[in-house]
Design a protein around this motif. Structure first.
Motif, PDB file in Angstrom:
ATOM      1  N   LYS A  20       0.834  -1.207   0.000  1.00 32.43           N
ATOM      2  CA  LYS A  20       0.000   0.000   0.000  1.00 32.43           C
ATOM      3  C   LYS A  20       0.866   1.254   0.000  1.00 32.43           C
ATOM      4  O   LYS A  20       0.444   2.300  -0.451  1.00 32.43           O
ATOM      5  CB  LYS A  20      -0.922   0.014   1.218  1.00 32.43           C
ATOM      6  CG  LYS A  20      -1.961  -1.076   1.198  1.00 32.43           C
ATOM      7  CD  LYS A  20      -2.864  -0.949   2.403  1.00 32.43           C
ATOM      8  CE  LYS A  20      -2.797  -2.217   3.215  1.00 32.43           C
ATOM      9  NZ  LYS A  20      -3.675  -2.188   4.384  1.00 32.43           N
TER      10      LYS A  20
ATOM     11  N   LYS B 190      -8.319  -2.737   0.204  1.00 25.31           N
ATOM     12  CA  LYS B 190      -9.642  -2.175   0.461  1.00 25.31           C
ATOM     13  C   LYS B 190      -9.547  -0.662   0.693  1.00 25.31           C
ATOM     14  O   LYS B 190      -8.735  -0.198   1.494  1.00 25.31           O
ATOM     15  CB  LYS B 190     -10.250  -2.852   1.694  1.00 25.31           C
ATOM     16  CG  LYS B 190     -11.649  -2.417   2.015  1.00 25.31           C
ATOM     17  CD  LYS B 190     -12.152  -3.126   3.255  1.00 25.31           C
ATOM     18  CE  LYS B 190     -13.496  -2.580   3.666  1.00 25.31           C
ATOM     19  NZ  LYS B 190     -13.917  -3.120   4.947  1.00 25.31           N
ATOM     20  N   GLU B 191     -10.371   0.071  -0.044  1.00 32.48           N
ATOM     21  CA  GLU B 191     -10.479   1.534   0.072  1.00 32.48           C
ATOM     22  C   GLU B 191      -9.199   2.277  -0.285  1.00 32.48           C
ATOM     23  O   GLU B 191      -9.015   3.427   0.102  1.00 32.48           O
ATOM     24  CB  GLU B 191     -10.964   1.937   1.467  1.00 32.48           C
ATOM     25  CG  GLU B 191     -12.340   1.382   1.805  1.00 32.48           C
ATOM     26  CD  GLU B 191     -12.810   1.727   3.204  1.00 32.48           C
ATOM     27  OE1 GLU B 191     -12.203   2.600   3.848  1.00 32.48           O
ATOM     28  OE2 GLU B 191     -13.794   1.109   3.638  1.00 32.48           O
ATOM     29  N   LYS B 192      -8.306   1.649  -1.026  1.00 38.27           N
ATOM     30  CA  LYS B 192      -7.078   2.324  -1.475  1.00 38.27           C
ATOM     31  C   LYS B 192      -7.209   2.658  -2.959  1.00 38.27           C
ATOM     32  O   LYS B 192      -7.677   1.846  -3.753  1.00 38.27           O
ATOM     33  CB  LYS B 192      -5.839   1.444  -1.263  1.00 38.27           C
ATOM     34  CG  LYS B 192      -5.511   1.201   0.195  1.00 38.27           C
ATOM     35  CD  LYS B 192      -5.017   2.478   0.834  1.00 38.27           C
ATOM     36  CE  LYS B 192      -4.657   2.276   2.282  1.00 38.27           C
ATOM     37  NZ  LYS B 192      -4.323   3.511   2.953  1.00 38.27           N
ATOM     38  N   ASP B 193      -6.782   3.864  -3.307  1.00 40.02           N
ATOM     39  CA  ASP B 193      -6.833   4.303  -4.701  1.00 40.02           C
ATOM     40  C   ASP B 193      -5.606   3.867  -5.489  1.00 40.02           C
ATOM     41  O   ASP B 193      -5.638   3.829  -6.718  1.00 40.02           O
ATOM     42  CB  ASP B 193      -6.938   5.827  -4.782  1.00 40.02           C
ATOM     43  CG  ASP B 193      -8.245   6.341  -4.202  1.00 40.02           C
ATOM     44  OD1 ASP B 193      -9.241   5.605  -4.252  1.00 40.02           O
ATOM     45  OD2 ASP B 193      -8.252   7.477  -3.698  1.00 40.02           O
TER      46      ASP B 193
END
Length: 136
Positions: free
Chosen positions: A26, A86-89
């Motif tokens: 991430k 999850k929820e990372k661009d």
């Protein structure tokens, strides 16, 4: 600077058997050069430095594109991949080159009794690196 990368044992196994050619993150280390040496720390319950690889390309993109591009060499299930991002661009795919598995994994506490495993990664000193290589 040399990097110590903390990886879950099930993914370390996939790296060592050759099915995982990219490590996904991430966030990425700021200080590195292509071909940088990375020490693989297999996290709990193994808690050993089990090998090295050199950094190939580092690709930054949205997780969906990373998955589409690298799923066949990811060494990870699709559901686990998307749960991790999850929820990372954006995410990063680190190409694993010149893999070297140690015959004798190293307990970092043998080098530094105060060693604490990094959550993701840490930079290690030249002395620490030399001690690891001396012990293998």
């Amino acid at each position: 600077m040399t990097i110590l990368l903390s990886i879950k044992p099930k993914y370390v196994k996939e790296i060592l058997n050759g099915s995982k050619k990219y490590e996904f993150r991430k966030s990425i280390f700021k200080k590195y050069d292509k071909n940088e040496l990375v020490f693989i720390y297999s996290s709990y319950p193994v808690k050993r430095i089990v090998g090295t690889f050199s950094v190939g390309d580092i690709i930054e993109n949205c997780p969906k594109i990373l998955w589409n591009e690298f799923k066949n060499v990811s060494g990870i299930k699709e559901s686990e991949f998307f749960k991790y991002f999850k929820e990372k661009d954006k995410g990063y795919a680190i190409q694993i080159n010149k893999l070297n598995e140690f015959k004798n994994p190293v307990n970092p506490k043998d080098i530094n009794p105060d060693f604490r495993a990094p959550q993701s990664f840490c930079y290690i000193s030249q002395n620490f690196e030399e001690e690891i290589l001396f012990k293998i």
